[in-house]
Motif scaffolding. Structure first.
Motif, PDB file in Angstrom:
ATOM      1  N   PHE A  88       0.835  -1.201   0.000  1.00 30.75           N
ATOM      2  CA  PHE A  88       0.000   0.000   0.000  1.00 30.75           C
ATOM      3  C   PHE A  88       0.871   1.254   0.000  1.00 30.75           C
ATOM      4  O   PHE A  88       0.565   2.246  -0.665  1.00 30.75           O
ATOM      5  N   TRP A  89       1.968   1.200   0.749  1.00 28.80           N
ATOM      6  CA  TRP A  89       2.892   2.340   0.794  1.00 28.80           C
ATOM      7  C   TRP A  89       3.523   2.583  -0.583  1.00 28.80           C
ATOM      8  O   TRP A  89       3.598   3.714  -1.051  1.00 28.80           O
ATOM      9  N   LYS A  90       3.939   1.524  -1.250  1.00 23.05           N
ATOM     10  CA  LYS A  90       4.543   1.668  -2.571  1.00 23.05           C
ATOM     11  C   LYS A  90       3.561   2.270  -3.571  1.00 23.05           C
ATOM     12  O   LYS A  90       3.938   3.080  -4.418  1.00 23.05           O
ATOM     13  N   ALA A  91       2.296   1.875  -3.457  1.00 16.09           N
ATOM     14  CA  ALA A  91       1.285   2.361  -4.399  1.00 16.09           C
ATOM     15  C   ALA A  91       0.909   3.820  -4.147  1.00 16.09           C
ATOM     16  O   ALA A  91       0.475   4.516  -5.071  1.00 16.09           O
ATOM     17  N   CYS A 128       3.820  11.886  -0.528  1.00 17.29           N
ATOM     18  CA  CYS A 128       4.980  12.783  -0.435  1.00 17.29           C
ATOM     19  C   CYS A 128       4.704  14.134  -1.087  1.00 17.29           C
ATOM     20  O   CYS A 128       5.186  15.172  -0.623  1.00 17.29           O
ATOM     21  N   GLU A 129       3.936  14.134  -2.158  1.00 14.59           N
ATOM     22  CA  GLU A 129       3.583  15.401  -2.809  1.00 14.59           C
ATOM     23  C   GLU A 129       2.699  16.244  -1.893  1.00 14.59           C
ATOM     24  O   GLU A 129       2.903  17.453  -1.745  1.00 14.59           O
ATOM     25  N   GLN A 130       1.713  15.610  -1.253  1.00 16.93           N
ATOM     26  CA  GLN A 130       0.825  16.328  -0.336  1.00 16.93           C
ATOM     27  C   GLN A 130       1.583  16.795   0.898  1.00 16.93           C
ATOM     28  O   GLN A 130       1.297  17.857   1.458  1.00 16.93           O
ATOM     29  N   ASP A 172      -3.040  20.515   8.921  1.00 17.30           N
ATOM     30  CA  ASP A 172      -4.320  19.847   9.113  1.00 17.30           C
ATOM     31  C   ASP A 172      -4.100  18.333   9.208  1.00 17.30           C
ATOM     32  O   ASP A 172      -3.011  17.822   8.915  1.00 17.30           O
ATOM     33  N   PHE A 173      -5.153  17.621   9.610  1.00 20.36           N
ATOM     34  CA  PHE A 173      -5.028  16.185   9.861  1.00 20.36           C
ATOM     35  C   PHE A 173      -4.653  15.416   8.592  1.00 20.36           C
ATOM     36  O   PHE A 173      -3.834  14.491   8.622  1.00 20.36           O
ATOM     37  N   GLY A 174      -5.224  15.815   7.444  1.00 26.17           N
ATOM     38  CA  GLY A 174      -4.928  15.127   6.198  1.00 26.17           C
ATOM     39  C   GLY A 174      -3.472  15.251   5.797  1.00 26.17           C
ATOM     40  O   GLY A 174      -2.846  14.277   5.361  1.00 26.17           O
ATOM     41  N   THR A 175      -2.905  16.475   5.959  1.00 24.42           N
ATOM     42  CA  THR A 175      -1.495  16.681   5.620  1.00 24.42           C
ATOM     43  C   THR A 175      -0.588  15.922   6.579  1.00 24.42           C
ATOM     44  O   THR A 175       0.458  15.375   6.187  1.00 24.42           O
ATOM     45  N   LYS A 176      -0.995  15.865   7.835  1.00 23.81           N
ATOM     46  CA  LYS A 176      -0.219  15.121   8.826  1.00 23.81           C
ATOM     47  C   LYS A 176      -0.165  13.635   8.477  1.00 23.81           C
ATOM     48  O   LYS A 176       0.906  13.010   8.527  1.00 23.81           O
ATOM     49  N   LEU A 177      -1.319  13.076   8.094  1.00 21.70           N
ATOM     50  CA  LEU A 177      -1.354  11.665   7.705  1.00 21.70           C
ATOM     51  C   LEU A 177      -0.509  11.415   6.460  1.00 21.70           C
ATOM     52  O   LEU A 177       0.187  10.395   6.364  1.00 21.70           O
ATOM     53  N   ALA A 178      -0.569  12.358   5.500  1.00 19.33           N
ATOM     54  CA  ALA A 178       0.223  12.205   4.275  1.00 19.33           C
ATOM     55  C   ALA A 178       1.717  12.213   4.589  1.00 19.33           C
ATOM     56  O   ALA A 178       2.496  11.445   4.009  1.00 19.33           O
ATOM     57  N   ARG A 179       2.116  13.070   5.523  1.00 13.68           N
ATOM     58  CA  ARG A 179       3.533  13.153   5.903  1.00 13.68           C
ATOM     59  C   ARG A 179       3.988  11.857   6.569  1.00 13.68           C
ATOM     60  O   ARG A 179       5.062  11.319   6.272  1.00 13.68           O
ATOM     61  N   CYS A 228       4.229   9.160   3.919  1.00 11.19           N
ATOM     62  CA  CYS A 228       5.409   9.336   3.065  1.00 11.19           C
ATOM     63  C   CYS A 228       6.663   8.810   3.753  1.00 11.19           C
ATOM     64  O   CYS A 228       7.478   8.116   3.138  1.00 11.19           O
ATOM     65  N   LEU A 229       6.815   9.116   5.038  1.00  4.43           N
ATOM     66  CA  LEU A 229       8.037   8.783   5.763  1.00  4.43           C
ATOM     67  C   LEU A 229       8.054   7.354   6.300  1.00  4.43           C
ATOM     68  O   LEU A 229       9.089   6.674   6.248  1.00  4.43           O
ATOM     69  N   GLU A 230       6.897   6.893   6.821  1.00  4.92           N
ATOM     70  CA  GLU A 230       6.894   5.596   7.509  1.00  4.92           C
ATOM     71  C   GLU A 230       5.699   4.725   7.140  1.00  4.92           C
ATOM     72  O   GLU A 230       5.304   3.853   7.903  1.00  4.92           O
ATOM     73  N   GLY A 231       5.120   4.981   5.973  1.00  7.54           N
ATOM     74  CA  GLY A 231       3.920   4.238   5.588  1.00  7.54           C
ATOM     75  C   GLY A 231       4.132   2.760   5.380  1.00  7.54           C
ATOM     76  O   GLY A 231       3.187   1.982   5.343  1.00  7.54           O
ATOM     77  N   MET A 232       5.405   2.349   5.247  1.00  7.12           N
ATOM     78  CA  MET A 232       5.688   0.935   5.025  1.00  7.12           C
ATOM     79  C   MET A 232       5.741   0.132   6.323  1.00  7.12           C
ATOM     80  O   MET A 232       5.779  -1.095   6.297  1.00  7.12           O
ATOM     81  N   LYS A 233       5.735   0.819   7.447  1.00 10.10           N
ATOM     82  CA  LYS A 233       5.893   0.153   8.737  1.00 10.10           C
ATOM     83  C   LYS A 233       4.544  -0.191   9.373  1.00 10.10           C
ATOM     84  O   LYS A 233       3.574   0.551   9.236  1.00 10.10           O
ATOM     85  N   LEU A 234       4.528  -1.302  10.066  1.00 12.53           N
ATOM     86  CA  LEU A 234       3.367  -1.669  10.872  1.00 12.53           C
ATOM     87  C   LEU A 234       3.624  -1.144  12.275  1.00 12.53           C
ATOM     88  O   LEU A 234       4.438  -1.689  13.020  1.00 12.53           O
TER      89      LEU A 234
END
Length: 716
Positions: free
Chosen positions: A474-477, A483-485, A494-501, A504-510
């Motif tokens: 999911f992170w790769k996709a 990262c753009e957001q 805002d919450f959406g930008t925080k989640l995007a950040r 981008c940085l750690e989305g591959m981790k559980l």
């Protein structure tokens, strides 16, 4: 200078020879081509030439019926007067048939534009209504013509060239006992050229006149239901006059499909789901300050011992008869538009949502498999904190040290938070070990989540188990978009930008909070009602995961050949019989002294043991999803309502009413076997007469008594 004439003569000779060679080559090529066409493929082309002078008349086969478990037609055919237009004949006229269609509009009481739209051909840019079938086949204008209208057209045939009015068998969705059954049955529409070509070499080739199933049982059993059209071929001369009859093919009526659906229970399930959603909209959501939207829902009633589906309802719904004879543009826009919330979706098999606490049976099994004692003592605190985040128990309740069974009964979140978090740490946390056990995720897959159940309906979705493998994919996709957001950070927090950040940085981790949310059926976990019905049915029957089935048998038109659809298993629950027995007892406790007890007050528990689990799933940006999963030794019922509130609060009364009807239970808990809709599962096939007709029984809507709720623990 004396050599000049000789040189010119030589050049002329060379040119003549080249021309001779060229002419000879052309003659040789032409001769070879003539040999190929006349000798090598002569027979084939002669046949095609003859076929150019052969016209065929197609008499569509009578489509087979779809019957409920008692032989009551859910979908059959009725004779209607169908008015059709031959597009080929209309285009031969100077005005392309506009005058004829105008006169036809006056007779039928339709607008000229409406009729012209019906005879135009569909393409990628043409909106409905339009004709998606063969342009050489008569195009139906209406299947609701009156006898008087048909007589006008036939008696004034000179005014209506290319127009026919004939009695024709037309599909009918009978809705016996108000059992609409729309998403289960599906609908028909004309075959496309692409489908004809694709089926050319199949066992069941398609004709341009065919109507085929597009969804539901109509699609799954289309080959059997469709039958084979009769084709009569005539040899005609260049003027179109018949000069003889060519080879013809006999037709064959379609087979009938007997289902496990009981129209009485189906009608009741649809009404109860609809009423539960209406009642939920009257309740106030304290989190949003508004009433619950309750915008969609589903319910599944299943035989626990076989996986056969007795009823399956999805809301919002639609009338499948809208497709008969060609759907109008208005109806098509309504059925496929966002404003109507996509009623064509069968939310029982296509609706995905976080399961909330009904997922805890899986977490319980995972904990036991990981080595935790079912009867051990686990702190049920009001909250659980990690890394500065606090995860609260429902309404901040605390129950002290309790067993896993009691944790199921009172739906204690914090017990499961701790267990899942402990296992996450044992597996290496953010940096997983190579030999990580992943008990909580592995067990979910073994329960059948993250894949199809195998139900005999098309387009079932798989749901989602958000394990480490899924997180990485999911992170790769989504990495690029996240990262753009995230570039807007820190100016935009805002919450959406925080989640995007974070993604981008750690989305591959559980992360730890992922495992904690997952343990109670929250976060990225997605399931369907049919998956959860299959799981709770397996707990009821001793551990067998059955493929849910709606079709029960396919019966030939003469009734002499029956192809039964036997229940099949796709696995077993990954628990011992001891653990299964312990979980069974805990789920009975949910119905008698736990979170569902207030909905089962007065239920004859000593005679018909009831088991239940409530679920209230939180969804970001929306109101909570209500889940209610229940079973007895005979049946499993799972209901869900999106943005409907708590599990037992929204879905509880409806599920109780369905059980009352199944077993004939009255308000005081008395049982009347004569009033029971289904006294036993695995009913026999309806009786077949010698002529192939199937005996059916009259049906009327069933209205069960409503139980009076008794006070108990807070709903969940």
């Amino acid at each position: 200078m004396s050599n000049l004439p000789e040189t010119r003569t030589s050049r002329v000779s060379v040119r003549l020879i080249a021309i001779q060679i060229l002419v000879f080559s052309l003659l040789l090529t032409l001769g070879g081509r003539l040999w190929y066409l006349q000798i090598r493929n002569g027979t084939e082309y002669a046949t095609e030439a003859r076929n150019n002078h052969v016209q065929q008349v197609i008499e569509p086969a009578t489509r087979g019926s779809i019957l409920d478990a008692r032989g009551v037609p859910l979908a059959d055919n009725q004779t209607r007067l169908v008015v059709s237009a031959s597009r080929t004949e209309l285009l031969k006229m100077k005005d392309d048939g506009k005058a004829v269609l105008g006169r036809l509009a006056k007779v039928l009481g339709m607008s000229g534009k409406e009729i012209r739209n019906k005879v135009r051909l569909c393409d990628s840019k043409t909106p409905q209504p339009c004709w998606n079938g063969s342009p050489y086949q008569p195009i139906p204008i209406t299947d609701e013509a009156t006898t008087q209208q048909a007589l006008q057209i036939r008696e004034r045939s000179e005014d209506f060239p290319g127009i026919s009015a004939e009695p024709t068998a037309v599909r009918r969705y009978a809705a016996p006992g108000d059992a609409n059954t729309a998403q289960v049955l599906g609908y028909l529409s004309p075959v496309t050229d692409g489908e004809i070509k694709k089926a050319e070499h199949s066992r069941s080739p398609l004709l341009r006149s065919d109507q085929i199933g597009r969804s539901g049982l109509e699609r799954t059993y289309d080959d059997a239901l469709r039958g084979k059209a009769a084709v009569t071929r005539y040899e005609v001369d260049n003027l179109g006059r018949v000069i003889g009859q060519a080879k013809s093919e006999k037709g064959k009526a379609g087979a009938s499909v007997v289902t496990s659906i009981d129209a009485r229970v189906q009608g009741l399930a649809e009404k109860q789901l609809d009423q539960a959603m209406k009642d939920a909209r009257k309740e106030h959501d304290k989190n949003t300050g508004t009433n619950y939207k309750a915008d969609s829902g589903a319910v599944v009633v299943m035989e626990a011992k076989t996986g056969r589906v007795v009823a399956m309802a999805s809301n919002p719904t639609y009338d499948p008869n809208a497709w008969v004879g060609g759907i109008s543009g208005k109806d098509y826009a309504h059925l496929t538009g966002k404003d109507s919330n996509y009623p064509l979706l069968n939310r029982a098999i296509q609706g995905q949502a976080a399961p909330g606490s009904i997922f805890k049976v899986i977490s319980t099994a995972a904990a036991v498999n990981a080595g935790y004692d079912f009867n051990g003592h686990y702190p049920c605190t009001s909250s659980y904190s990690i890394g500065g985040q606090t995860f609260k128990n429902f309404e901040s309740q605390s129950h002290g040290a309790i067993s896993l069974g009691r944790a199921l009964e009172v739906s204690c979140d914090t017990v499961f938070y701790r267990l899942s978090h402990d296992e996450w740490r044992k597996d290496g946390g953010d940096k997983p070990k190579k030999d990580a056990k992943n008990w909580f995720y592995k067990t979910a897959h073994q329960f059948g989540l993250g894949k199809e159940t195998g139900v005999d309906l098309p387009n079932e979705v798989t749901g989602r188990v958000p394990d480490r493998k899924w997180k990485n994919a999911f992170w790769k996709a989504n990495k690029a978009g996240w990262c753009e957001q995230a570039k807007a950070w820190p100016k935009k927090k805002d919450f959406g930008t925080k989640l995007a950040r974070e993604g981008c940085l750690e989305g591959m981790k559980l992360h730890a909070y992922d495992s904690i949310n997952y343990a109670i059926g929250q976060g990225d976990t997605l399931v369907t009602p049919i998956q959860m019905a299959t799981i709770y049915g397996a707990i009821s029957n001793g551990g067998t995961l059955y493929n849910p089935t709606v079709g029960k048998a396919v019966i030939s038109p003469d009734g002499k050949h029956i192809q039964r659809v036997k229940p099949q298993s796709h696995g077993r629950l990954p628990v011992t019989q001891k653990t299964l027995h312990q979980m069974d007892g805990a789920l009975a406790g949910v119905a008698t002294r736990g979170t569902a007890a207030w909905r089962f007050g007065g239920w004859p528990q000593d005679k018909i043991p009831m088991h239940a689990k409530t679920g209230t799933a939180e969804v970001y940006g929306k109101q909570t999803t209500s889940w209610f999963a229940t079973y007895t030794k005979d049946y499993t019922i799972v209901m869900t309502i999106a943005q409907g509130g708590t599990g037992s609060g929204a879905s509880g009364p409806a599920v109780r009413n369905i059980y009352n009807a199944l077993y004939g239970v009255d308000e005081k808990g008395g049982i009347d076997p004569k009033a029971a809709l289904l006294p036993r599962p695995e009913a026999k096939l309806p009786k077949i007469e010698s002529d192939g007709a199937i005996q059916s029984q009259p049906i009327k809507p069933y209205a069960p008594p409503s139980p009076s709720p008794s006070a108990s623990e807070s709903p969940r």
